[in-house]
Design a protein around this motif. Structure first.
Motif, PDB file in Angstrom:
ATOM      1  N   ASP A  23       0.866  -1.184   0.000  1.00 33.04           N
ATOM      2  CA  ASP A  23       0.000   0.000   0.000  1.00 33.04           C
ATOM      3  C   ASP A  23       0.901   1.231   0.000  1.00 33.04           C
ATOM      4  O   ASP A  23       1.848   1.327   0.786  1.00 33.04           O
ATOM      5  N   ARG A  24       0.607   2.163  -0.877  1.00 26.46           N
ATOM      6  CA  ARG A  24       1.481   3.337  -1.016  1.00 26.46           C
ATOM      7  C   ARG A  24       1.479   4.223   0.227  1.00 26.46           C
ATOM      8  O   ARG A  24       2.395   5.031   0.406  1.00 26.46           O
ATOM      9  N   ALA A  25       0.496   4.026   1.113  1.00 26.49           N
ATOM     10  CA  ALA A  25       0.513   4.784   2.375  1.00 26.49           C
ATOM     11  C   ALA A  25       1.719   4.363   3.210  1.00 26.49           C
ATOM     12  O   ALA A  25       2.342   5.194   3.879  1.00 26.49           O
ATOM     13  N   THR A  26       2.066   3.069   3.175  1.00 25.23           N
ATOM     14  CA  THR A  26       3.150   2.585   4.036  1.00 25.23           C
ATOM     15  C   THR A  26       4.523   2.999   3.502  1.00 25.23           C
ATOM     16  O   THR A  26       5.452   3.198   4.269  1.00 25.23           O
ATOM     17  N   GLN A  27       4.656   3.113   2.188  1.00 20.54           N
ATOM     18  CA  GLN A  27       5.985   3.386   1.622  1.00 20.54           C
ATOM     19  C   GLN A  27       6.240   4.846   1.323  1.00 20.54           C
ATOM     20  O   GLN A  27       7.362   5.320   1.440  1.00 20.54           O
ATOM     21  N   PHE A  28       5.167   5.560   0.939  1.00 17.05           N
ATOM     22  CA  PHE A  28       5.346   6.955   0.499  1.00 17.05           C
ATOM     23  C   PHE A  28       4.504   7.955   1.298  1.00 17.05           C
ATOM     24  O   PHE A  28       4.540   9.147   0.993  1.00 17.05           O
ATOM     25  N   ALA A  29       3.721   7.464   2.269  1.00 13.06           N
ATOM     26  CA  ALA A  29       2.721   8.328   2.905  1.00 13.06           C
ATOM     27  C   ALA A  29       1.885   8.992   1.809  1.00 13.06           C
ATOM     28  O   ALA A  29       1.538  10.167   1.885  1.00 13.06           O
ATOM     29  N   ASP A  30       1.591   8.194   0.784  1.00 11.35           N
ATOM     30  CA  ASP A  30       0.850   8.684  -0.385  1.00 11.35           C
ATOM     31  C   ASP A  30      -0.645   8.552  -0.077  1.00 11.35           C
ATOM     32  O   ASP A  30      -1.347   7.720  -0.666  1.00 11.35           O
ATOM     33  N   ALA A  31      -1.114   9.365   0.863  1.00  7.82           N
ATOM     34  CA  ALA A  31      -2.469   9.197   1.374  1.00  7.82           C
ATOM     35  C   ALA A  31      -2.932  10.456   2.090  1.00  7.82           C
ATOM     36  O   ALA A  31      -2.109  11.243   2.565  1.00  7.82           O
ATOM     37  N   ALA A  32      -4.230  10.623   2.152  1.00  5.68           N
ATOM     38  CA  ALA A  32      -4.817  11.730   2.913  1.00  5.68           C
ATOM     39  C   ALA A  32      -5.754  11.148   3.965  1.00  5.68           C
ATOM     40  O   ALA A  32      -6.178   9.990   3.850  1.00  5.68           O
ATOM     41  N   TYR A  33      -6.064  11.951   4.983  1.00  4.05           N
ATOM     42  CA  TYR A  33      -6.898  11.430   6.064  1.00  4.05           C
ATOM     43  C   TYR A  33      -7.762  12.525   6.659  1.00  4.05           C
ATOM     44  O   TYR A  33      -7.568  13.715   6.369  1.00  4.05           O
ATOM     45  N   GLU A  34      -8.708  12.096   7.480  1.00  2.56           N
ATOM     46  CA  GLU A  34      -9.544  13.018   8.248  1.00  2.56           C
ATOM     47  C   GLU A  34      -9.765  12.446   9.638  1.00  2.56           C
ATOM     48  O   GLU A  34      -9.808  11.222   9.810  1.00  2.56           O
ATOM     49  N   VAL A  35      -9.902  13.318  10.612  1.00  2.00           N
ATOM     50  CA  VAL A  35     -10.303  12.916  11.959  1.00  2.00           C
ATOM     51  C   VAL A  35     -11.501  13.781  12.336  1.00  2.00           C
ATOM     52  O   VAL A  35     -11.411  15.003  12.303  1.00  2.00           O
ATOM     53  N   THR A  36     -12.603  13.120  12.639  1.00  2.00           N
ATOM     54  CA  THR A  36     -13.836  13.836  12.991  1.00  2.00           C
ATOM     55  C   THR A  36     -14.212  13.494  14.423  1.00  2.00           C
ATOM     56  O   THR A  36     -14.115  12.332  14.829  1.00  2.00           O
ATOM     57  N   CYS A  37     -14.650  14.480  15.150  1.00  2.00           N
ATOM     58  CA  CYS A  37     -15.088  14.238  16.528  1.00  2.00           C
ATOM     59  C   CYS A  37     -16.496  13.647  16.525  1.00  2.00           C
ATOM     60  O   CYS A  37     -17.359  14.073  15.759  1.00  2.00           O
ATOM     61  N   VAL A  38     -16.712  12.659  17.390  1.00  2.00           N
ATOM     62  CA  VAL A  38     -18.055  12.104  17.586  1.00  2.00           C
ATOM     63  C   VAL A  38     -18.541  12.552  18.964  1.00  2.00           C
ATOM     64  O   VAL A  38     -17.814  12.440  19.956  1.00  2.00           O
ATOM     65  N   TRP A  39     -19.740  13.075  18.985  1.00  2.00           N
ATOM     66  CA  TRP A  39     -20.329  13.595  20.225  1.00  2.00           C
ATOM     67  C   TRP A  39     -21.766  13.107  20.259  1.00  2.00           C
ATOM     68  O   TRP A  39     -22.453  13.198  19.232  1.00  2.00           O
ATOM     69  N   SER A  40     -22.197  12.550  21.354  1.00  2.00           N
ATOM     70  CA  SER A  40     -23.557  11.978  21.435  1.00  2.00           C
ATOM     71  C   SER A  40     -23.812  11.015  20.275  1.00  2.00           C
ATOM     72  O   SER A  40     -24.923  10.953  19.732  1.00  2.00           O
ATOM     73  N   GLY A  41     -22.774  10.296  19.852  1.00  8.45           N
ATOM     74  CA  GLY A  41     -22.931   9.297  18.788  1.00  8.45           C
ATOM     75  C   GLY A  41     -23.095   9.878  17.399  1.00  8.45           C
ATOM     76  O   GLY A  41     -23.435   9.158  16.460  1.00  8.45           O
ATOM     77  N   ARG A  42     -22.839  11.195  17.262  1.00  8.25           N
ATOM     78  CA  ARG A  42     -22.972  11.827  15.931  1.00  8.25           C
ATOM     79  C   ARG A  42     -21.744  12.689  15.641  1.00  8.25           C
ATOM     80  O   ARG A  42     -21.092  13.171  16.566  1.00  8.25           O
ATOM     81  N   PRO A  43     -21.458  12.889  14.349  1.00  6.20           N
ATOM     82  CA  PRO A  43     -20.223  13.604  14.015  1.00  6.20           C
ATOM     83  C   PRO A  43     -20.371  15.128  14.099  1.00  6.20           C
ATOM     84  O   PRO A  43     -21.460  15.665  13.902  1.00  6.20           O
ATOM     85  N   VAL A  44     -19.258  15.777  14.353  1.00  7.67           N
ATOM     86  CA  VAL A  44     -19.217  17.246  14.400  1.00  7.67           C
ATOM     87  C   VAL A  44     -18.653  17.755  13.072  1.00  7.67           C
ATOM     88  O   VAL A  44     -17.576  17.327  12.651  1.00  7.67           O
ATOM     89  N   ASP A  45     -19.383  18.641  12.437  1.00  9.22           N
ATOM     90  CA  ASP A  45     -18.952  19.245  11.160  1.00  9.22           C
ATOM     91  C   ASP A  45     -18.550  18.186  10.131  1.00  9.22           C
ATOM     92  O   ASP A  45     -17.538  18.319   9.428  1.00  9.22           O
ATOM     93  N   HIS A  46     -19.359  17.130  10.062  1.00  5.92           N
ATOM     94  CA  HIS A  46     -19.078  16.013   9.160  1.00  5.92           C
ATOM     95  C   HIS A  46     -18.936  16.470   7.698  1.00  5.92           C
ATOM     96  O   HIS A  46     -18.000  16.069   6.999  1.00  5.92           O
ATOM     97  N   ALA A  47     -19.857  17.307   7.262  1.00  8.26           N
ATOM     98  CA  ALA A  47     -19.827  17.750   5.852  1.00  8.26           C
ATOM     99  C   ALA A  47     -18.517  18.478   5.553  1.00  8.26           C
ATOM    100  O   ALA A  47     -17.912  18.288   4.490  1.00  8.26           O
ATOM    101  N   GLY A  48     -18.061  19.291   6.501  1.00  4.01           N
ATOM    102  CA  GLY A  48     -16.800  20.014   6.319  1.00  4.01           C
ATOM    103  C   GLY A  48     -15.618  19.060   6.185  1.00  4.01           C
ATOM    104  O   GLY A  48     -14.720  19.268   5.357  1.00  4.01           O
ATOM    105  N   HIS A  49     -15.621  18.005   6.998  1.00  2.00           N
ATOM    106  CA  HIS A  49     -14.525  17.022   6.917  1.00  2.00           C
ATOM    107  C   HIS A  49     -14.552  16.281   5.580  1.00  2.00           C
ATOM    108  O   HIS A  49     -13.505  16.010   4.990  1.00  2.00           O
ATOM    109  N   MET A  50     -15.763  15.972   5.113  1.00  3.04           N
ATOM    110  CA  MET A  50     -15.890  15.273   3.818  1.00  3.04           C
ATOM    111  C   MET A  50     -15.379  16.168   2.682  1.00  3.04           C
ATOM    112  O   MET A  50     -14.696  15.702   1.768  1.00  3.04           O
ATOM    113  N   THR A  51     -15.734  17.431   2.753  1.00  2.00           N
ATOM    114  CA  THR A  51     -15.303  18.373   1.710  1.00  2.00           C
ATOM    115  C   THR A  51     -13.785  18.505   1.714  1.00  2.00           C
ATOM    116  O   THR A  51     -13.136  18.524   0.665  1.00  2.00           O
TER     117      THR A  51
END
Ligand code: PDD
Length: 292
Positions: A23-51
């Motif tokens: 996987d190119r993530a392991t060799q080149f860090a050829d990858a992007a990611y997101e971290v979203t906060c979950v509060w009361s079992g639902r995401p915070v600013d989910h649409a913004g993270h997806m965008t």
């Protein structure tokens, strides 16, 4: 209960979730990611993270592996299966799996990892006291707007903070500008009460929390300037604080050996933390939080 992860089309026990050594993530860090906060079992600013994920991938010429709506179904499934009330969703998309060679492989399918776990979020007790931060030279590449997984400079800066028993590390350019921190955006309140944070562009990650706080601050009538500020200014600031998905709004009361103002969290940071908490509580009170 055993934790469940999603890897390339399959839900699998977390302990058994693996990716290919090619996987190119392991060799080149050829990858992007997101971290979203979950509060009361639902995401915070989910649409913004997806965008932002779509934008990071587009900047790297990696195809969005599925629609935001399909990715949301996976996120939701994992939050539910792992019974996450307060915690985080982690999404990682790499260019895919191919024999190691620097240039993009001809035919490759993006790899997708999604996990959701509960865990210590921002602590009110810590925020009430405020935190100490250290400083580190900002030695990152010039595309910090892309949320790429190549985080070694951030890791080293955060480890230096940890070793100094500090919460975070401010990243400072050779000409003395505080860009942001290792995993959060940096803010200061100047003597005239105005709020200052580094403008978006290639030098910082355009934090989703940062954008929300800007909106809340403007609504509250707090004067805001998006401009670069120096470490020298920060050391003499009336207030200093950090923002981020796993940080919310965190008052900073000490930078290195220098105490900020009177050493207690300032009123602007406290006010914005409360406003942000109210915003999160309101947004996560209905399933509309999952809308993209
Ligand atoms: N980091 N700046 C950097 C370098 C970051 O890594 C992060 C978030 C932020 C804050 O962005 P946001 O408000 O969208 O979380 C700013 C995440 C939490 C991480 O890497 O774990």
């Amino acid at each position: 209960m055993s934790h469940v992860a999603y890897v390339n089309g399959r839900y699998t026990p977390h302990r058994e979730a693996v990716v290919s050594i090619d996987d190119r993530a392991t060799q080149f860090a050829d990858a992007a990611y997101e971290v979203t906060c979950v509060w009361s079992g639902r995401p915070v600013d989910h649409a913004g993270h997806m965008t932002r994920l779509a934008r990071s991938l587009s900047e790297l010429s990696i195809a969005m592996p599925m629609s935001p709506a399909a990715l949301t179904v996976i996120c939701r499934e994992l939050v539910s299966r792992n019974r996450v009330n307060r915690g985080i969703i982690y999404i990682q998309v790499s260019r895919g799996i191919a024999p190691r060679a620097h240039a993009f492989p001809a035919r490759v399918k993006p790899s997708v990892i999604v996990t959701a776990r509960g865990g210590a979020g921002p602590s009110d007790a810590v925020a009430e006291m405020g935190v100490k931060v250290t400083t580190a030279e900002d030695i990152r590449w010039k595309r910090r707007d892309i949320k790429a997984t190549g985080l070694l400079p951030n890791v080293l800066a955060r480890q230096a903070a940890s070793a100094a028993k500090a919460y975070e590390s401010l990243l400072v350019t050779p000409d003395g500008v505080v860009t942001e921190a290792s995993a959060s955006n940096a803010w200061m309140v100047a003597a005239d009460g105005s709020l200052i944070t580094h403008p978006t562009g290639n030098d910082i990650l355009a934090g989703i929390t940062r954008a929300t706080i800007l909106k809340l601050a403007r609504e509250a009538g707090i004067p805001v300037t998006e401009r670069a500020f120096t470490l020298k200014e920060a050391l003499a600031a009336r207030e200093m604080f950090l923002s981020g998905t796993t940080t919310f709004v965190m008052p900073v009361v000490q930078i290195g050996e220098t105490t900020i103002a009177n050493g207690a969290p300032g009123s602007v940071a406290r006010d914005l933390r409360e406003r942000y908490a109210a915003y999160v509580a309101q947004q996560t009170s209905t399933d509309a939080a999952w809308n993209v």
